[in-house]
Design an enzyme around this catalytic site. Structure first.
Site, PDB file in Angstrom:
ATOM      1  N   ARG A  29      -0.277  -0.158  -7.535  1.00 39.40           N
ATOM      2  CA  ARG A  29      -1.048   0.424  -8.639  1.00 39.40           C
ATOM      3  C   ARG A  29      -1.704   1.744  -8.293  1.00 39.40           C
ATOM      4  NH1 ARG A  29      -0.574  -4.600  -9.565  1.00 39.40           N
ATOM      5  NH2 ARG A  29      -1.015  -4.716  -7.361  1.00 39.40           N
ATOM      6  N   THR A  30      -2.455   1.746  -7.196  1.00 38.17           N
ATOM      7  CA  THR A  30      -3.273   2.918  -6.912  1.00 38.17           C
ATOM      8  C   THR A  30      -2.389   4.149  -6.704  1.00 38.17           C
ATOM      9  OG1 THR A  30      -4.850   1.439  -5.877  1.00 38.17           O
ATOM     10  CG2 THR A  30      -5.140   3.783  -5.452  1.00 38.17           C
ATOM     11  N   LYS A  58       3.620   9.056  16.184  1.00 34.22           N
ATOM     12  CA  LYS A  58       3.729   9.810  17.448  1.00 34.22           C
ATOM     13  C   LYS A  58       2.357   9.997  18.074  1.00 34.22           C
ATOM     14  CE  LYS A  58       7.507  12.581  15.568  1.00 34.22           C
ATOM     15  NZ  LYS A  58       7.763  13.923  15.038  1.00 34.22           N
ATOM     16  N   ARG A  79      -5.182   6.448   1.527  1.00 39.48           N
ATOM     17  CA  ARG A  79      -5.558   5.049   1.765  1.00 39.48           C
ATOM     18  C   ARG A  79      -5.334   4.770   3.251  1.00 39.48           C
ATOM     19  NH1 ARG A  79      -3.793  -0.141  -1.666  1.00 39.48           N
ATOM     20  NH2 ARG A  79      -5.461   0.742  -2.915  1.00 39.48           N
ATOM     21  N   HIS A 107     -13.542   1.561  -2.359  1.00 34.91           N
ATOM     22  CA  HIS A 107     -12.368   1.909  -3.156  1.00 34.91           C
ATOM     23  C   HIS A 107     -12.892   2.500  -4.474  1.00 34.91           C
ATOM     24  CE1 HIS A 107      -8.519   1.992  -4.895  1.00 34.91           C
ATOM     25  NE2 HIS A 107      -8.092   0.763  -4.675  1.00 34.91           N
TER      26      HIS A 107
HETATM   27  C1  NCD Z   1      -7.070  -3.558  -4.219  1.00 33.53           C
HETATM   28  C2  NCD Z   1      -7.082  -2.857  -2.881  1.00 33.53           C
HETATM   29  O1  NCD Z   1      -6.073  -2.359  -2.393  1.00 33.53           O
HETATM   30  O2  NCD Z   1      -8.171  -2.793  -2.321  1.00 33.53           O
HETATM   31  N1  NCD Z   1      -5.988  -3.279  -5.039  1.00 33.53           N
HETATM   32  C3  NCD Z   1      -5.970  -2.134  -5.805  1.00 33.53           C
HETATM   33  O3  NCD Z   1      -6.168  -1.055  -5.341  1.00 33.53           O
HETATM   34  N2  NCD Z   1      -5.724  -2.275  -7.114  1.00 33.53           N
HETATM   35  C4  NCD Z   1      -7.360  -4.993  -4.096  1.00 33.53           C
HETATM   36  C5  NCD Z   1      -6.559  -5.849  -3.186  1.00 33.53           C
HETATM   37  O4  NCD Z   1      -5.672  -5.424  -2.464  1.00 33.53           O
HETATM   38  O5  NCD Z   1      -6.843  -7.063  -3.183  1.00 33.53           O
END
Ligand code: NCD
Length: 628
Positions: A29-30, A58, A79, A107
């Site tokens: 999703r993100t 590396k 991320r 997040h």
């Molecule tokens: C979340 C995450 O990656 O922190 N998902 C997201 O970004 N929609 C929640 C999760 O992984 O449980």
């Protein structure tokens, strides 16, 4: 702005701009919603399909990656699996960096989607009550969400799986920055979701000061229950168990879930259910067909919300907005060695080369403690040793040094050490202290422990429910002595645990468990005796109580201390006291126990502190030692 996403799309507001996505952890999703948002704004996207195929393997630091990629793109979306990494990368990049999730920390762009969804459903955020469920400890979406809900004056009910409670640093920020307080919620109110777990209510309205009660007697309990009963729950925010962030063997136990019985409850008829997704089995598929299950909508809003975020960032770029936020004093060690964040998953620990170790310096922690807050991962810990750079002297931090330390900080003359060894390696010598006066000897301490144990047994309703919890570390030693005394008198050992006010891991743990895989201590319906060596301001006891009530609902909590110094800042009254020793702020009372000092007998001493500024000039006399 997200409401006007269509207009942003037709205006192609990101035309000619490039966004780079760097995802060191899986994402659907993100990542895709960010990429879709950028395409819809008319911009383009570059990406590493898998960071395992990037130079990271590396051995390239995240700092170098950020620097390089920021010369290829106008904005980075990152991320990463370490807490605080995105902040570190932002310090090295020349373009804005968006946090798309860093370890268990935060997040924030998910929170924007969550708030947008909630506002669309409920009209406004102020005054809503949102129940956050599941893994509140490791769920990064939760941490960002609770701060945001507090910013908009919503109420939060926490419903954590056992051992996955909201971390202390998050609660403290809610208390300090937003004036939130905690109250327990009547459990049966939420039993449609989970039966084993206690709920807590976080509210800006300060209905009471739970942490001030050392014992939840039935009257107070009833008062609290009526205060929070009949709550209208506007939303449940469910989360997945973050297995990938847990040690093996710690993932078991009951976990909240929302299923058919929830849907049938009349009081939840207007309660929407949200989830950042992916879900595992905490949401029943039946909910997908119900109008209250709005998690797919929430995911769909990811695109317009992130379009708005990108547009907002492009608009901000020049000139830089001036921040009006009052910031805390920042501490950076003037010495080669200095304090280190205690969070093992923090970027400053995992990859120090990408960071400059900086901390927020907070005075007024429990017991007047001096606290460092890591500026990357927000974890907090207590300062033990401070030194003065110019005079090269060090001593244990004490509340009486608060003003002196502030002055040193201002002049950049404050050194903070992890250990005496470190201070001495840097050539520091201990400050001397005034003459010591013995106020309790070994026999008196033994007598006091015995007397306290007898009183505990006299007050105890059901010895089977007794749990002796010591505040680490001297409180833990005393707790063990009390437990041994009880064993002598009763022929059975009560359960013993220890509570760490500023730790990096579990805050409450079992002491001397025969079986290393023993289940975490359960606080539910227990008679808890909280034990500490000295009570002074009362703040340590208050913090310990707040950790206890956050981790489970005991039947009663009573406080036992060896020494009561008086001068309370918060009205906490110990139930059992070994000795009352009224003393002034300039004095230190130190309990010496054989468990912590091998060459000493048990004793309690009192002495005054020689102002380090005055003492700095004089040579330490031979034989004087630093007090730790
Ligand atoms: C979340 C995450 O990656 O922190 N998902 C997201 O970004 N929609 C929640 C999760 O992984 O449980």
């Amino acid at each position: 702005m997200a409401d006007g996403a269509q207009k942003l799309r037709s205006d192609r507001v990101a035309k000619g701009q490039i966004m780079a996505t760097l995802f060191y952890e899986p994402s659907t999703r993100t990542r895709l919603s960010f990429e879709s948002a950028m395409h819809r704004l008319g911009g383009s996207v570059i990406s590493c399909s898998d960071m395992k195929s990037s130079s990271a393997v590396k051995g390239e630091t995240v700092a170098d990656t950020a620097k390089v990629v920021s010369s290829y793109a106008d904005v980075l979306v990152v991320r990463h699996y370490w807490d605080g990494t995105v902040k570190a990368m932002a310090e090295h990049a020349d373009v804005p960096v968006i946090n798309a999730g860093d370890g268990s920390h935060e997040h924030p762009s998910q929170t924007l989607c969550d708030l947008y969804t909630l506002r669309k459903e409920k009209g406004e955020l102020k005054g809503l009550t949102v129940v956050i469920c599941g893994d509140l400890k490791n769920g990064r979406t939760i941490h960002s969400l609770v701060y945001a809900l507090a910013r908009f004056s919503a109420n939060v009910v926490t419903l954590a799986a056992n051992g996955m409670e909201l971390p202390q640093y998050v609660i403290e920020r809610l208390e300090k920055e937003y004036g939130y307080t905690l109250a327990p919620v009547a459990s049966d109110d939420l039993s449609a979701v989970v039966t084993e777990t206690d709920a807590l209510y976080l509210t800006p309205r300060q209905p009471h000061q739970l942490a001030l009660f050392t014992q939840l007697d039935p009257v107070i309990q009833t008062r609290l229950n009526t205060m929070v009963s009949g709550l209208r729950y506007d939303a449940f925010y469910m989360t997945r168990k973050q297995k990938e962030r847990m040690k093996e063997g710690t993932t078991g136990g009951a976990y909240p879930s929302i299923g058919a019985s929830f849907l049938r409850e009349q009081r939840f008829k207007d309660t929407v259910v949200m989830h950042p997704l992916p879900r595992v089995d905490e949401l029943s598929p039946e909910l997908d067909k119900d109008w209250r299950g709005i998690y797919f909508k929430q995911a769909a809003y990811g695109v317009p919300v992130r379009m708005a975020l990108l547009k907002f960032l492009f608009d901000q770029r020049d000139p830089k907005p001036t921040s009006t936020k009052k910031s805390l004093p920042i501490y950076q060690s003037p010495e080669r060695l200095g304090p280190q964040c205690r969070n093992a998953n923090c970027i400053t620990v995992m990859e120090p080369a990408s960071t400059v170790r900086k901390f927020d310096l907070l005075t007024g922690g429990p017991g007047g403690a001096l606290i460092l807050g890591c500026t990357y991962c927000d974890h907090r810990f207590k300062v033990q040793l401070v030194g003065h750079v110019k005079s090269k002297r060090y001593c244990a931090y004490d509340i009486a040094l608060a003003e002196t330390v502030k002055d040193w900080l201002k002049k950049k003359e404050l050194a903070i050490f992890n250990s005496i060894k470190e201070a001495e390696e840097l050539g520091y010598e201990p400050y001397k202290s005034g003459p010591q006066r013995n106020i309790m000897d070994e026999a008196e301490i033994d007598g006091a422990v015995r007397e306290i144990s007898q009183q505990i047994l006299r007050d105890c309703q059901e010895p089977d429910r007794l749990l002796i919890l010591g505040v680490r570390s001297k409180g833990s030693y005393l707790a063990q002595r009390i437990a041994a005394e009880i064993e002598k008198q009763q022929n059975r050992t009560p359960e013993i645990g220890e509570i760490e006010i500023y730790g990096s891991g579990d805050e409450i743990r079992r002491l001397s468990a025969a079986d290393p895989n023993a289940a975490p201590l359960s606080l539910k319906d227990r008679e808890i005796i909280l034990v500490d060596d000295v009570i002074y301001t009362g703040r340590t006891a208050r913090s310990a109580l707040s950790i206890i009530f956050r981790s489970g609902r005991p039947q009663a909590v009573r406080l036992a201390v060896l020494i009561d110094r008086g001068h309370r800042e918060v009205p906490v009254k110990p139930n059992y006291v070994g000795k009352h020793i009224p003393s002034s702020e300039r004095e230190r009372v130190r309990v010496k126990l054989r468990e912590s000092e091998s060459d000493e007998k048990d004793k309690v001493v009192i002495y005054s502190i020689i102002n380090p500024n005055e003492g700095a000039q004089s040579e330490p006399k031979p034989g004087t030692t630093a007090e730790t």
